[in-house]
Enzyme design. Structure first.
Site, PDB file in Angstrom:
ATOM      1  N   GLY A   1      34.256  39.018  39.387  1.00 59.51           N
ATOM      2  CA  GLY A   1      33.659  39.104  38.198  1.00 59.51           C
ATOM      3  C   GLY A   1      34.534  38.089  36.986  1.00 59.51           C
TER       4      GLY A   1
ATOM      5  N   ASP B   1      31.297  29.859  43.102  1.00 58.02           N
ATOM      6  CA  ASP B   1      32.439  29.814  43.571  1.00 58.02           C
ATOM      7  C   ASP B   1      32.752  30.452  44.692  1.00 58.02           C
ATOM      8  OD1 ASP B   1      35.307  29.234  43.119  1.00 58.02           O
ATOM      9  OD2 ASP B   1      35.559  31.373  42.206  1.00 58.02           O
TER      10      ASP B   1
ATOM     11  N   LYS C   1      31.846  24.979  44.527  1.00 60.94           N
ATOM     12  CA  LYS C   1      33.127  24.870  44.869  1.00 60.94           C
ATOM     13  C   LYS C   1      33.022  24.343  46.536  1.00 60.94           C
ATOM     14  CE  LYS C   1      35.716  28.488  45.952  1.00 60.94           C
ATOM     15  NZ  LYS C   1      36.952  29.629  45.818  1.00 60.94           N
TER      16      LYS C   1
HETATM   17  C1  LIG Z   1      36.701  33.281  45.315  1.00 58.41           C
HETATM   18  S1  LIG Z   1      35.638  34.659  45.007  1.00 58.41           S
HETATM   19  C2  LIG Z   1      34.656  34.267  43.588  1.00 58.41           C
HETATM   20  C3  LIG Z   1      35.680  34.859  42.503  1.00 58.41           C
HETATM   21  C4  LIG Z   1      34.820  34.697  41.114  1.00 58.41           C
HETATM   22  N1  LIG Z   1      34.654  33.321  40.756  1.00 58.41           N
HETATM   23  C5  LIG Z   1      35.779  35.458  40.034  1.00 58.41           C
HETATM   24  O1  LIG Z   1      35.972  34.577  39.197  1.00 58.41           O
HETATM   25  O2  LIG Z   1      35.942  36.361  40.085  1.00 58.41           O
HETATM   26  C6  LIG Z   1      34.201  34.289  46.529  1.00 58.41           C
HETATM   27  C7  LIG Z   1      33.206  35.248  46.579  1.00 58.41           C
HETATM   28  O3  LIG Z   1      32.188  34.596  47.302  1.00 58.41           O
HETATM   29  C8  LIG Z   1      31.339  35.828  48.071  1.00 58.41           C
HETATM   30  N2  LIG Z   1      30.612  35.294  49.074  1.00 58.41           N
HETATM   31  C9  LIG Z   1      31.061  34.738  50.116  1.00 58.41           C
HETATM   32  N3  LIG Z   1      30.039  34.514  50.904  1.00 58.41           N
HETATM   33  C10 LIG Z   1      28.841  34.973  50.540  1.00 58.41           C
HETATM   34  C11 LIG Z   1      27.463  34.911  50.461  1.00 58.41           C
HETATM   35  N4  LIG Z   1      26.747  34.268  51.791  1.00 58.41           N
HETATM   36  N5  LIG Z   1      26.476  35.255  49.672  1.00 58.41           N
HETATM   37  C12 LIG Z   1      27.128  35.886  48.427  1.00 58.41           C
HETATM   38  N6  LIG Z   1      28.563  36.000  48.094  1.00 58.41           N
HETATM   39  C13 LIG Z   1      29.028  35.445  49.086  1.00 58.41           C
HETATM   40  C14 LIG Z   1      32.574  36.549  48.494  1.00 58.41           C
HETATM   41  O4  LIG Z   1      32.118  37.988  48.508  1.00 58.41           O
HETATM   42  C15 LIG Z   1      33.483  36.583  47.187  1.00 58.41           C
HETATM   43  O5  LIG Z   1      33.487  37.571  46.462  1.00 58.41           O
END
Ligand SMILES: C[S@@+](CC[C@H](N)C(=O)[O-])C[C@H]1O[C@@H](n2cnc3c(N)ncnc32)[C@H](O)[C@@H]1O
Length: 190
Positions: free
Chosen positions: A49, A105, A145
């Protein structure tokens, strides 16, 4: 271990951000003015988050989506769901009829095999773009990203006609060793 030696890890702790990624959005927003007060912002791949926190601080109303749960955050409507599932679009349009900014992201689980990680990240970025095309208002902004690799040029060619301003950018807060890079598109046009 890696995180604990990291400047942004400690900065995030100090400032109460849930992730060091918060600083990437802060830096990109400062440079490219993506989010304005009163905007409705869609945060894809939002957990834990950090980006949502930054958007709320900038005065935005935030709708956040992640496949994993996210701890409650004031000012954020959270939807637990998969961004590659097209049904999510209807859910998002029920919450807001359009969005000023879509930012993603989202990252795949890292395998360490460059090509696999790259292609999975492109899939998520394409899914994010698909959502943006359905929900972003004309003139809106898009941030996504991708992990660098051979498919990036094709993806760029798909994005290019839809934005007045377009650029790939690597914020200072990204780790030097990281393959990640962000596409910034401003002035969306259908
Ligand atoms: C690097 S983290 C994001 C961090 C966030 N921007 C922050 O500042 O806290 C990437 C996120 O992408 C989510 N994610 C990956 N594949 C996904 C999908 N198919 N649908 C939704 N979320 C996904 C993961 O669960 C993870 O929480």
């Amino acid at each position: 271990m890696r995180d604990k030696r990291d400047h942004y890890y400690w900065e995030a702790k100090k400032k109460g951000y849930r992730s060091r990624a918060a600083f990437k959005l802060l830096q990109m927003n400062k440079e490219f003015r993506l989010i304005r007060k009163g905007d409705v912002v869609l945060d894809l791949g939002a957990t834990p988050g950090g980006w949502s926190q930054v958007a709320v601080e900038l005065g935005a109303f935030v709708v956040a989506v992640d496949i994993n749960p996210m701890e409650k955050l004031e000012g954020v409507t959270f939807v637990q769901g998969d961004i590659t599932d097209e049904n999510i679009i209807e859910v998002l349009l029920d919450i807001s009829e359009s969005y000023d900014v879509v930012m993603s992201d989202a990252s795949p689980k890292i395998t360490g095999i460059w090509t696999i990680d790259h292609l999975r990240s492109i899939d998520l970025a394409r899914a994010s773009f698909g959502i943006a095309k359905a929900v972003l208002r004309n003139g809106g902004n898009f941030l996504v990203k991708v992990f660098q690799g051979e498919e990036i040029q094709n993806f760029y060619n798909e994005l290019k006609p839809c934005f007045a301003f377009k650029k790939f950018h690597s914020p200072k807060a990204s780790r030097k060793s990281s393959a990640e890079i962000y596409f910034i598109g401003k002035g969306f046009k259908r």
